[in-house]
Design a protein around this motif. Structure first.
Motif, PDB file in Angstrom:
ATOM      1  N   LYS A   9       0.827  -1.212   0.000  1.00  0.00           N
ATOM      2  CA  LYS A   9       0.000   0.000   0.000  1.00  0.00           C
ATOM      3  C   LYS A   9       0.865   1.268   0.000  1.00  0.00           C
ATOM      4  O   LYS A   9       0.449   2.312   0.487  1.00  0.00           O
ATOM      5  N   GLN A  10       2.055   1.133  -0.563  1.00  0.00           N
ATOM      6  CA  GLN A  10       2.988   2.251  -0.507  1.00  0.00           C
ATOM      7  C   GLN A  10       2.474   3.481  -1.251  1.00  0.00           C
ATOM      8  O   GLN A  10       2.725   4.618  -0.858  1.00  0.00           O
ATOM      9  N   GLN A  11       1.698   3.264  -2.322  1.00  0.00           N
ATOM     10  CA  GLN A  11       1.181   4.399  -3.094  1.00  0.00           C
ATOM     11  C   GLN A  11       0.148   5.194  -2.300  1.00  0.00           C
ATOM     12  O   GLN A  11       0.014   6.404  -2.475  1.00  0.00           O
ATOM     13  N   ASP A  12      -0.594   4.501  -1.412  1.00  0.00           N
ATOM     14  CA  ASP A  12      -1.660   5.153  -0.647  1.00  0.00           C
ATOM     15  C   ASP A  12      -1.220   5.549   0.760  1.00  0.00           C
ATOM     16  O   ASP A  12      -1.975   6.207   1.476  1.00  0.00           O
ATOM     17  N   TYR A  13      -0.019   5.136   1.137  1.00  0.00           N
ATOM     18  CA  TYR A  13       0.446   5.394   2.510  1.00  0.00           C
ATOM     19  C   TYR A  13       0.752   6.884   2.673  1.00  0.00           C
ATOM     20  O   TYR A  13       1.455   7.490   1.860  1.00  0.00           O
ATOM     21  N   SER A  14       0.212   7.504   3.735  1.00  0.00           N
ATOM     22  CA  SER A  14       0.393   8.944   3.927  1.00  0.00           C
ATOM     23  C   SER A  14       1.210   9.286   5.178  1.00  0.00           C
ATOM     24  O   SER A  14       1.402  10.458   5.477  1.00  0.00           O
ATOM     25  N   ASN A  67       5.499  10.202   3.329  1.00  0.00           N
ATOM     26  CA  ASN A  67       5.401   9.528   2.040  1.00  0.00           C
ATOM     27  C   ASN A  67       4.561  10.304   1.033  1.00  0.00           C
ATOM     28  O   ASN A  67       4.787  10.206  -0.177  1.00  0.00           O
ATOM     29  N   ASP A  68       3.583  11.084   1.501  1.00  0.00           N
ATOM     30  CA  ASP A  68       2.703  11.810   0.585  1.00  0.00           C
ATOM     31  C   ASP A  68       3.173  13.239   0.329  1.00  0.00           C
ATOM     32  O   ASP A  68       2.445  14.053  -0.231  1.00  0.00           O
ATOM     33  N   ARG A 101      10.699   7.581  -0.246  1.00  0.00           N
ATOM     34  CA  ARG A 101       9.352   7.555  -0.819  1.00  0.00           C
ATOM     35  C   ARG A 101       9.284   6.643  -2.039  1.00  0.00           C
ATOM     36  O   ARG A 101       8.199   6.242  -2.471  1.00  0.00           O
TER      37      ARG A 101
END
Length: 265
Positions: A48-53, A77-78, A101
């Motif tokens: 879930k790295q793309q959605d991790y904030s 990350n975001d 990131r």
């Protein structure tokens, strides 16, 4: 029976998702020569790295897996901010080689020295999920054999005071030390003694002033040798002797000329 099957499948899915939630890849062993830079390769992946904030915290430890980190940094990350917390001025030895990131956690070590040799640990922590992972890397710093010093040392023994010629060498792998005599060739020297430090050793032979000795240090990367007395010392001695002889000859010639003229010298 059908309910049990569903429960088993659900359990496998949950267990599998947890076991693959955070993964890390490292280069287990890194070889690099002294004086150059080394990159300890380390990266991580998260489904879930793309959605991790949340924040990604990178830590590098040395020697012990529970040691205090000697390098750490954190970045959201975001965010699109510059890696000010994870970047290091070029004058310092350690810096992050990549962007957390994007899963890059590698550490760059500049101008390696033998003291950098050893075990390192790459660690990543995700504050939003509470997950963390750490893996080990061995850094093997190589160094060609070199001679640090060659000198005469006064010692005391059962037969009274004695003089030995001592040669201190350094290298990784640890070098061997051999001796040559200008008058008799290879010498049977005492077994070298270790230290100070794991990459140094000291060899010695009895010293005779009328002889010329050569200390030779070698490992699989190369070798070095040094003479005692140094060749420049011998050259200076010979030059001084030659100048003195020339002065004596000139003095004698001057006296001879003065006597020919009837002048006492």
């Amino acid at each position: 029976m059908q309910i049990q099957c569903y429960a088993l499948i659900l359990s496998m899915i949950i267990t599998g998702s947890l076991s693959t939630s955070l993964d890390m890849a490292v280069s287990p062993v890194v070889h690099a020569p002294r004086g150059e830079d080394a990159v300890l390769s380390c990266s991580f992946t998260h489904p879930k790295q793309q959605d991790y904030s949340g924040s990604i915290t990178v830590k590098w430890l040395a020697r012990e897996k529970t040691a205090e980190p000697f390098f750490r940094c954190s970045v959201r990350n975001d965010s699109r901010e510059r890696l000010s917390d994870c970047s290091t001025p070029s004058g310092l030895q350690y810096s992050l080689d990549g962007d957390p990131r994007r899963g890059a956690l590698s550490l760059r070590i500049r101008a390696l020295q033998l003291i950098n040799n050893g075990t390192y640990y790459c660690r990543v922590e995700l504050d939003q999920t509470g997950e963390s992972l750490q893996k080990e890397i061995q850094l093997y710093v190589t160094a060609e054999a070199q001679i640090l010093s060659l000198s005469v040392v006064e010692t005391s023994g059962p037969d009274g005071p004695a003089r030995i010629l001592q040669c201190e060498a350094e290298g990784h792998p640890l070098p061997s030390v051999t001796w040559l005599s200008g008058s008799s060739g290879p010498l049977d020297a005492r077994a070298p003694t270790a230290g100070p430090g794991p990459y140094r050793l000291t060899g010695s032979v009895p010293y005779l002033e009328e002889d010329v000795f050569t200390c030779r240090a070698e490992n699989r990367l190369g070798g070095a040798e040094r003479r005692y007395p140094p060749s420049n010392t011998l050259w200076i001695t010979l030059t001084a002797g030659g100048v003195l002889l020339l002065l004596l000859l000139l003095s004698g010639f001057t006296c001879y000329c003065l006597r020919r003229r009837g002048v006492c010298c």
